[in-house]
Design a protein around this motif. Structure first.
Motif, short mmCIF file in Angstrom:
data_model
loop_
_atom_site.label_atom_id
_atom_site.label_comp_id
_atom_site.label_asym_id
_atom_site.label_seq_id
_atom_site.Cartn_x
_atom_site.Cartn_y
_atom_site.Cartn_z
N SER A 39 0.84 -1.21 0.00
CA SER A 39 0.00 0.00 0.00
C SER A 39 0.87 1.26 0.00
O SER A 39 0.55 2.24 -0.67
N ASN A 40 2.01 1.21 0.72
CA ASN A 40 2.92 2.36 0.72
C ASN A 40 3.53 2.57 -0.66
O ASN A 40 3.64 3.70 -1.14
N ASN A 71 2.27 1.62 -3.56
CA ASN A 71 1.22 2.11 -4.46
C ASN A 71 0.95 3.59 -4.24
O ASN A 71 0.75 4.34 -5.20
N HIS A 72 0.96 4.02 -3.00
CA HIS A 72 0.74 5.43 -2.69
C HIS A 72 1.87 6.29 -3.28
O HIS A 72 1.62 7.34 -3.89
N SER A 120 1.49 6.52 -6.99
CA SER A 120 0.39 7.42 -7.32
C SER A 120 0.83 8.89 -7.20
O SER A 120 0.51 9.71 -8.07
#
Length: 136
Positions: A81-82, A84-85, A88
């Motif tokens: 998730s980190n 992907n963030h 982004s």
């Protein structure tokens, strides 16, 4: 419409019957579970003699215990998730220098994740039964 009774909520500790938590154990009404953490060395780079010595040492400790439980946990963390963030943010970032830093951060997380891919941790659990409160 019937009004619900306000029953007191129990904590997780109460639901599990835990009477106390120490630095190394959990106390319940009937026993104390003592935890020993074992973090293995990187055995892929150890010599056969070194590995045999470690196995023998652990075996010597364990054979003296009549009742023992073992737990193996995966201590590897997920950074998906980190990552992907960060990706982004990098896509939206207009400043090339900041974009490059965000991409380097994502690469660093990849590196950390690869280094811990085989990280395992073992817990030996010994239950001490029938202890009185003044002994513990």
């Amino acid at each position: 419409m019937a009004k619900k009774k306000n029953t007191p909520q129990q904590s997780t500790k109460q639901l599990l019957g835990i009477k106390g938590i120490t630095e190394y154990s959990l106390k319940t009404a009937s026993n104390e579970a003592v935890f020993f953490s074992i973090k293995p060395s990187n055995i892929s780079v150890m010599s056969e003699a070194g590995l045999s010595a470690k196995i023998y040492s652990l075996m010597s400790v364990l054979k003296g215990l009549t009742e023992i439980e073992m737990l193996c946990v995966n201590s590897r963390e997920s950074f998906e998730s980190n990552k992907n963030h960060l990706k982004s943010l990098a896509k939206k970032e207009e400043n090339p220098a900041v974009r490059k830093l965000l991409e380097q951060d994502a690469q660093h997380l990849d590196h950390i994740q690869a280094m811990t891919a085989t990280a395992r941790e073992f817990l030996l659990i010994v239950r001490i039964r029938g202890l009185k409160d003044d002994v513990v």
